[in-house]
Design a protein around this motif. Structure first.
Motif, PDB file in Angstrom:
ATOM      1  N   THR B  86      16.998  21.059  -4.512  1.00  0.00           N
ATOM      2  CA  THR B  86      16.903  19.629  -4.824  1.00  0.00           C
ATOM      3  C   THR B  86      15.448  19.171  -4.752  1.00  0.00           C
ATOM      4  O   THR B  86      14.957  18.460  -5.623  1.00  0.00           O
ATOM      5  N   ILE B  87      14.777  19.614  -3.681  1.00  0.00           N
ATOM      6  CA  ILE B  87      13.389  19.195  -3.488  1.00  0.00           C
ATOM      7  C   ILE B  87      12.496  19.771  -4.590  1.00  0.00           C
ATOM      8  O   ILE B  87      11.638  19.087  -5.143  1.00  0.00           O
ATOM      9  N   ARG B  90      13.150  17.907  -7.752  1.00  0.00           N
ATOM     10  CA  ARG B  90      12.541  16.581  -7.697  1.00  0.00           C
ATOM     11  C   ARG B  90      11.036  16.683  -7.915  1.00  0.00           C
ATOM     12  O   ARG B  90      10.446  15.893  -8.657  1.00  0.00           O
ATOM     13  N   GLN B 144       1.698  -0.030  -2.684  1.00  0.00           N
ATOM     14  CA  GLN B 144       2.818  -0.458  -1.847  1.00  0.00           C
ATOM     15  C   GLN B 144       2.796  -1.975  -1.682  1.00  0.00           C
ATOM     16  O   GLN B 144       3.831  -2.634  -1.713  1.00  0.00           O
ATOM     17  N   ARG B 148       6.298  -4.090  -2.516  1.00  0.00           N
ATOM     18  CA  ARG B 148       7.222  -4.273  -1.389  1.00  0.00           C
ATOM     19  C   ARG B 148       7.999  -5.584  -1.553  1.00  0.00           C
ATOM     20  O   ARG B 148       7.702  -6.399  -2.425  1.00  0.00           O
ATOM     21  N   SER B 149       9.012  -5.779  -0.697  1.00  0.00           N
ATOM     22  CA  SER B 149       9.923  -6.918  -0.863  1.00  0.00           C
ATOM     23  C   SER B 149       9.173  -8.243  -0.959  1.00  0.00           C
ATOM     24  O   SER B 149       9.507  -9.110  -1.750  1.00  0.00           O
ATOM     25  N   GLU B 150       8.142  -8.398  -0.109  1.00  0.00           N
ATOM     26  CA  GLU B 150       7.349  -9.628  -0.123  1.00  0.00           C
ATOM     27  C   GLU B 150       6.093  -9.446  -0.963  1.00  0.00           C
ATOM     28  O   GLU B 150       5.139 -10.203  -0.826  1.00  0.00           O
ATOM     29  N   GLN B 168      14.664  -4.140  -4.346  1.00  0.00           N
ATOM     30  CA  GLN B 168      14.185  -3.062  -3.477  1.00  0.00           C
ATOM     31  C   GLN B 168      13.498  -2.008  -4.338  1.00  0.00           C
ATOM     32  O   GLN B 168      14.149  -1.221  -5.008  1.00  0.00           O
ATOM     33  N   PHE B 171      10.358   2.767  -1.336  1.00  0.00           N
ATOM     34  CA  PHE B 171      11.216   3.835  -0.825  1.00  0.00           C
ATOM     35  C   PHE B 171      12.224   4.314  -1.857  1.00  0.00           C
ATOM     36  O   PHE B 171      13.356   4.640  -1.538  1.00  0.00           O
ATOM     37  N   ILE B 250       4.393   8.042   1.648  1.00  0.00           N
ATOM     38  CA  ILE B 250       4.279   6.599   1.866  1.00  0.00           C
ATOM     39  C   ILE B 250       5.240   5.834   0.962  1.00  0.00           C
ATOM     40  O   ILE B 250       5.975   4.964   1.407  1.00  0.00           O
ATOM     41  N   GLY B 253       9.105   6.662   1.549  1.00  0.00           N
ATOM     42  CA  GLY B 253       9.685   6.293   2.832  1.00  0.00           C
ATOM     43  C   GLY B 253      10.308   7.456   3.587  1.00  0.00           C
ATOM     44  O   GLY B 253      11.124   7.259   4.463  1.00  0.00           O
ATOM     45  N   GLY B 254       9.930   8.682   3.227  1.00  0.00           N
ATOM     46  CA  GLY B 254      10.393   9.840   3.989  1.00  0.00           C
ATOM     47  C   GLY B 254      11.843  10.204   3.738  1.00  0.00           C
ATOM     48  O   GLY B 254      12.357  11.150   4.319  1.00  0.00           O
ATOM     49  N   LYS B 255      12.521   9.461   2.861  1.00  0.00           N
ATOM     50  CA  LYS B 255      13.936   9.764   2.646  1.00  0.00           C
ATOM     51  C   LYS B 255      14.137  10.852   1.609  1.00  0.00           C
ATOM     52  O   LYS B 255      15.178  11.490   1.571  1.00  0.00           O
ATOM     53  N   MET B 257      12.023  14.073   0.193  1.00  0.00           N
ATOM     54  CA  MET B 257      10.811  14.870   0.277  1.00  0.00           C
ATOM     55  C   MET B 257      10.409  15.449  -1.066  1.00  0.00           C
ATOM     56  O   MET B 257      11.216  15.634  -1.963  1.00  0.00           O
ATOM     57  N   LEU B 262       7.860  19.195   2.416  1.00  0.00           N
ATOM     58  CA  LEU B 262       8.705  20.271   2.955  1.00  0.00           C
ATOM     59  C   LEU B 262       7.836  21.335   3.624  1.00  0.00           C
ATOM     60  O   LEU B 262       8.160  21.841   4.706  1.00  0.00           O
TER      61      LEU B 262
END
Lengths: 359, 307
Positions: B86-87, B90, B144, B148-150, B168, B171, B250, B253-255, B257, B262
């Motif tokens: 998968t990684i 990606r 970023q 970002r949201s704001e 959103q 990330f 960054i 968001g690390g979710k 990789m 890796l």
């Protein structure tokens, strides 16, 4: 190393003063040859944003020592560099979980801090610790816990539970962060499903993995998230360290720190002298120095973690000694466990679970 | 060809020897700083992981085996490593998309710059190179800040009434892609610019004289001639994208990789250096394949244009 740019600037500007500069250089060159115990250098290797600048300045002034600070981001990085040799560091600050490995590999000097003058200040509860019983190698730096931090304005329920990130309440979904600290997170998940950290029981490990995998879609990030994200409420919950939670609460009082009743990790980082340190006497002075209550308070004020030095409370920021992030509630004390380093075969499973989780 | 007299052959040999001697410093540097470290990596990839990081000097193919396969943690059945594949997918996918995005934005930019008067060109090129003065990390955090949201975009869309609550964007794979495309864009613009600048616009005029439409002229005259620049730019973007580390970390968001993350994990928290080394070599091989493909493309092209 680390020459101050301002210094070199004045030197170039005052070029006619060269003789003075030369004699200074000669003095510096001769310094190590003199039998002085205190003057000279000290090279400290510590985690990032973990060493109070005022502590260093005070030590430099008190003993006329030039301190050089180098920072690292994880125990693994630090150990890899130290093992490789040629690092030139005198002092390192390993976590309790890796101290036994440092000792086993012969990386630490048996500096006998227990014989030092200020050792009398060390809280007896932190003397006969499992990783260095009787303190032959290490001196406490700070201790803390890894728990959960929640915006109580958004979520009103019980925050003393790992369900905050493992079975997230509807209000928090999509606003949860998990720190990418593999062992902390998997340990908490294992405790949540009823096992013990570093277990080799595959059924437990599988249950923990499934729990994490099921929870992941509710998380926003697996990140060392910046404090602003919480203060601005971009994120409303996180697996977090107590000291960091304290800093955030000071800027956004909605946040509160919870000690999961299913289990949270207790840890302590420890100052030790390296076996191949060049400035041993200065390093010993530093170890003694930080066991002084006034100096230990400087460390706590900066890091927002508790130290293990009795009497330092008097010198801390008034709010700190009684802060909820520092005082573990009596009924939740039993849920704390000391973080340890797992055996290699369990570690491999941890890594695989973590890879699955972050793939 | 007639036989060359012996003296001439001797002179040629002497010349060759001289060249080798002159090349020696360069060869030494390549050996010591490029080949040798690579050998160390290859060596580490076939050793056994130490208990607490580092390696034990025991031969093992486990590291290489784990690059693509895994034994189930719980029932020991053998299968393809879903996580690693998968990684890998990606990484390759996002790198290709990054290349495509930088092409879409980079080629017109390069064209624009190359068609300005020479004095203005310098100014525009200067603008393109400004990001290089800034640290990669700072640039990534700047992106970023936009999404970002704001962030700037969400507030703008809210103000325009296009959305009623922030989207959103951070990330997500989109965030990683945007970050990488932004960071690597100059690497596409510069080589394409160099190619377009050399383009002789009289050729396009000749095309128009022969009643070629604009699109036809672009396809048949311009693109073939600036192609080497486009290919060079694509490689310059694709290769670092594959190994990108900071930006995915960054922006993602690390979710999710990428290969770089890796690999870092195996040397850090994972304490499995041989697997990390094997993965590093896998990454190098991927780059090698891309480069071979590149040389094929460009040399084939030249052969035809000379023929």
């Amino acid at each position: 190393m680390g020459s101050n740019p301002q210094e070199s600037l004045t030197l170039t500007l005052e070029n006619p003063m060269k003789p003075a500069y030369l004699s200074l250089a000669t003095a510096l060159l001769l310094a190590p040859a003199l039998p002085a115990l205190a003057e000279g250098q000290l090279n400290i290797f510590n985690f990032g944003l973990y060493t109070p600048p005022d502590l260093i300045t005070k030590f430099e002034k008190a003993y006329d020592v030039k301190v050089t600070l180098t920072e690292y981001d994880s125990n693994e990085t630090a150990m890899a560099k130290i093992e490789a040799g040629g690092h030139g560091f005198d002092i390192v600050v390993p976590s309790a979980s890796v101290v036994p490995i440092y000792i086993e590999k012969g990386l630490l000097m048996q500096s006998e801090p227990a014989q030092m003058e200020n050792f009398k200040n060390v809280d007896p509860a932190w003397v006969d610790v499992s990783w260095d019983s009787g303190r032959h190698y290490t001196v406490p730096w700070v201790w803390g816990t890894t728990g959960v931090m929640v915006n109580t304005n958004v979520y009103k329920g019980d925050i003393n539970t790992s369900a905050i990130f493992l079975d997230p309440p509807e209000e928090l979904k999509g606003k949860i962060n998990v720190v990418p600290s593999m062992t902390d997170v998997i340990d908490m998940a294992i405790r949540y499903v009823g096992g013990e950290p570093c277990t080799s029981d595959k059924a437990v490990l599988k249950a923990a993995r499934d729990k994490l995998m099921a929870a992941k879609p509710s998380w926003a990030s697996i990140d060392y998230a910046s404090f602003e994200k919480f203060i601005n409420e971009d994120l409303n919950a996180s697996v977090f360290w107590s000291g960091a939670a304290n800093r955030i609460r000071e800027q956004n009082p909605h946040f509160a720190y919870g000690y999961p009743k299913e289990g949270y990790s207790l840890w302590q980082d420890n100052v030790a002298i390296l076996a191949d340190a060049a400035n041993v006497e200065n390093a010993k002075l530093f170890l003694n120095f930080i066991m002084d209550p006034e100096n230990a308070a400087l460390i706590s004020n900066y890091t927002r973690y508790g130290n293990a030095i009795l009497g330092s409370d008097a010198f801390m920021d008034p709010a700190l000694p009684n802060a909820p992030e520092m005082v573990v509630p009596e009924e939740l004390k039993a849920a704390g466990y000391f973080q340890q380093t797992c055996p290699a075969d369990v570690q491999e499973i941890y890594t695989r679970i973590w890879t699955d989780l972050t793939k | 060809m007639g036989e060359a007299p012996n003296t001439e052959r001797d002179a040629q040999n002497a010349d060759a020897r001289q060249r080798w001697r002159l090349a020696l410093p360069a060869v030494t540097i390549i050996m010591v700083f490029s080949i040798l470290p690579l050998i160390v990596v290859v060596l580490y990839s076939v050793l056994t992981p130490g208990d607490y990081g580092n390696v034990r000097w025991v031969f093992s193919t486990e590291g290489w085996f784990s690059v693509l396969f895994e034994r189930d943690i719980f029932d020991d059945t053998l299968s393809l490593s879903d996580a690693h594949l998968t990684i890998l997918a990606r990484s390759v996918g996002l790198s290709l998309l990054t290349t495509a995005l930088t092409l879409i934005f980079g080629v017109p930019t390069a064209w624009f710059i190359a068609t300005r008067p020479p004095a203005a060109r310098a100014f525009w090129l200067f603008l393109v190179t400004i990001p290089f003065w800034t640290n990669l990390l700072v640039r990534t955090i700047a992106v970023q800040e936009m999404i970002r949201s704001e962030g700037v975009f969400n507030r703008l869309f809210l103000w325009l009434g296009l959305i009623d609550q922030p989207i959103q964007m951070m990330f997500t794979n989109f965030a990683v892609l945007l970050g990488m495309a932004y960071v690597f864009l100059p690497l596409m613009v510069l080589p394409v610019f160099a190619a377009v600048e050399k383009f002789d616009f009289r050729l396009a005029e000749a095309g128009y004289d022969l009643y070629a439409s604009r699109l036809f002229c672009l396809r048949k005259v311009i693109l073939p001639l600036v192609r080497p620049g486009i290919i060079a730019g694509s490689i310059l973007v694709f290769v670092p994208s594959l190994g990108a580390y900071v930006t995915p970390r960054i922006m993602g968001g690390g979710k999710s990789m990428m290969l770089g993350n890796l690999i870092e994990m195996q040397f850090g928290q994972g304490r499995n250096w041989p697997l990390g080394a094997a993965l590093s070599i896998t990454l190098t091989l991927l780059v090698l394949i891309a480069l071979i493909y590149y040389t094929r493309l460009t040399s084939g092209r030249q052969g035809r244009s000379h023929g």
